[in-house]
Design an enzyme around this catalytic site. Structure first.
Site, mmCIF file in Angstrom:
data_model
loop_
_atom_site.group_PDB
_atom_site.id
_atom_site.type_symbol
_atom_site.label_atom_id
_atom_site.label_comp_id
_atom_site.label_asym_id
_atom_site.label_seq_id
_atom_site.Cartn_x
_atom_site.Cartn_y
_atom_site.Cartn_z
ATOM 1 N N ASP A 16 -6.438 6.615 4.122
ATOM 2 C CA ASP A 16 -5.224 7.237 4.415
ATOM 3 C C ASP A 16 -4.521 8.744 3.920
ATOM 4 O O ASP A 16 -3.695 8.786 4.046
ATOM 5 C CB ASP A 16 -4.203 6.141 4.665
ATOM 6 C CG ASP A 16 -3.718 5.150 5.525
ATOM 7 O OD1 ASP A 16 -5.048 5.369 6.795
ATOM 8 O OD2 ASP A 16 -3.010 4.435 6.131
ATOM 9 N N ASP A 46 1.191 -8.621 1.780
ATOM 10 C CA ASP A 46 0.710 -9.644 1.361
ATOM 11 C C ASP A 46 1.210 -11.613 1.711
ATOM 12 O O ASP A 46 0.461 -12.061 1.893
ATOM 13 C CB ASP A 46 -0.462 -9.482 -0.328
ATOM 14 C CG ASP A 46 1.132 -8.998 -0.853
ATOM 15 O OD1 ASP A 46 1.674 -8.723 -0.764
ATOM 16 O OD2 ASP A 46 0.341 -7.941 -1.879
#
Length: 482
Positions: free
Chosen positions: A87, A235
């Site tokens: 990105d 996560d």
């Protein structure tokens, strides 16, 4: 009436610190009780198709080192797919593209997937890669991690049955001894990876994927609902959703992947803010689902302690702020004499934290004397950094509670090259005004404690002003280097 209010509020917030310490003690006991448990590894495991995902954003200093380590992995190329989920908005994109082309000429099945927007941030990049991933298993590495050649084959043996959905390995540290700041971080992280993760896992409780240095079964991610970007800890969020659905996780304490610790206080603050706020967001999202799930009471209790442990920063800060007027009440009034005898609990809380840290160091060093010598410096450093971060992390807690949305700000990495990191903006002193005021507040409290000869509160206040002083000193050091 004011005196009664101060006493009640102090003990209300300090009660939660006691609960947190009891939770820590329970986890430490669980770890020690299950220490000798061995995993039944699946050594006949046939190597599956596997995708390596490398989420990166502006990582010009470490992207080549990461791809070099991936090139050295011992795994059949015909079963391996590599995704560089990039990105980046700087020259990282060019550096990565060039290295990817080189790896293609060596026979690697590797893709450079660049997004022009950061929608969903890291979670969005991983979900985007998941859609096109062709393999049954996915290994994830952040840009600053350096997996050793046999990492994939060693870790895959921990997928012991069909319900094993994720295997997490332990983080090591490339620069633990670089400075007092990195030493303090290393101690805190070692406590988590040596005691928390192994204790919870061998005790049969939920653990979390740490965002990197682990392998997922693709089916597990899809079944749990994929990567979500509605929290800053994607996560932790996915980990709990998967385990609530019945998937099992394993932890590998003996598989260690070194990574870079941030060596600037501004980077540490960025990282801690994201972890703390994301943990609060995840607890709001999943705590109710955890208790509604068909799980044992012990799993729910340890899971709740895990999801809520970031709130400790607010309880520490608020109780510390209240302890200063409380010290004056204690030393100018005899009305609460019996109650103040409970201040010995402070020392008990400190002792639990010390034993926690000492055990982690002893397990790591394996020699009692060496561990004892190290804990004498490591424990105070880790404690002081934690206390110094209490204001910054309390801000993160309240933002998480109130639902304020903020961007996923990555932790700047600089590799071993040293020098000035252009990803780090020169920290403005105004950002540290709260820490300066708190430093002066607790310095005044410590001086008052000496005047009153109140050594119980004195230790508490010295630790607090030392924590904020350490943050201020680290900020000054960073500014002077830029």
């Amino acid at each position: 009436m004011l005196e009664h209010g101060i006493v009640i509020l102090y003990y209300f917030f300090f009660f939660f610190i006691i609960l947190f310490s009891i939770g820590q003690l329970a986890l430490l006991i669980t770890f020690l009780f299950n220490r000798k448990k061995e995993y039944h590894l699946n050594k006949t495991f046939e190597l599956p198709s596997l995708t390596i995902q490398l989420p990166v954003y502006n990582e010009r200093f470490v992207i080549e080192r990461l791809l070099d380590s991936v090139e050295r992995l011992n795994y059949p190329k015909n079963r391996l797919e590599i995704q560089v989920l990039d990105d980046s908005t700087d020259d990282t994109r060019t550096i990565a593209a060039k290295r990817v082309e080189q790896l293609k000429t060596l026979g690697f099945n590797i893709q450079h997937i660049h997004r022009s927007n950061r929608e969903g941030y890291k979670a969005g990049a991983l979900q985007n890669g998941l859609i096109s991933a062709s393999s049954d298993y996915l290994a994830i590495f952040d840009a600053d991690f350096v997996p050793y050649p046999d990492f994939l084959t060693d870790t895959l043996t921990y997928f012991t049955d069909e319900q094993t959905g994720m295997v997490q390995t332990r983080w090591g540290h490339l620069n633990a001894m670089q400075s007092l700041l990195t030493r303090a971080q290393a101690t805190g992280l070692n406590n988590h990876f040596i005691i928390d993760q192994e204790g919870r896992n061998k005790g049969g409780y939920f653990i979390n994927f740490n965002g990197t240095a682990g392998i997922w079964k693709k089916e597990c991610i899809v079944d749990a609902g994929g990567w979500n970007s509605d929290t800053l800890t994607e996560d932790l969020d996915l980990s709990y959703r998967a385990q609530i659905k019945g998937w099992k996780f394993n932890y590998c304490p003996n598989i260690i992947i070194p990574a870079e610790l941030p060596d600037r206080i501004s980077a540490v603050r960025t990282q801690q803010f994201r972890w703390t706020k994301g943990g609060v967001e995840t607890s709001k999202k999943l705590l109710g689902k955890l208790w509604k799930a068909k799980l044992s009471l012990a799993v729910k209790l340890f899971g709740s302690f895990h999801l809520l442990n970031n709130y400790i920063y607010a309880f520490v800060l608020i109780s510390a702020l209240l302890s200063v007027p409380l010290m004056f009440v204690k030393n100018t009034s005899t009305e609460f004499d019996q109650l103040f005898k409970w201040n010995t609990i402070i020392m008990t809380v400190m002792l639990i934290n010390f034993l926690y840290c000492f055990t982690a160091i002893l397990v790591d060093k394996k020699k009692f004397i060496a561990a004892l010598i190290e804990v004498i410096t490591a424990f105070p450093l880790a404690l002081i950094l934690s206390l110094g971060m209490s204001y910054h992390n309390t801000r993160a807690i309240f933002q998480g509670i109130l639902g304020k949305k903020t961007a996923f700000i990555r932790t700047p990495k600089i590799s071993e090259s040293g020098g000035i990191n252009p990803y780090l903006k020169t920290p403005g002193y105004k950002k540290y005004t709260p820490e300066l005021l708190l430093f002066l507040y607790f310095l005044f409290a410590a001086c008052s404690g000496i005047y009153f000869k109140d050594f119980g509160f004195l230790i508490y206040h010295v630790l607090m002003f030392s924590g904020f002083g350490f943050v201020l000193w680290s900020a000054w050091s960073e500014t002077s280097e830029n």
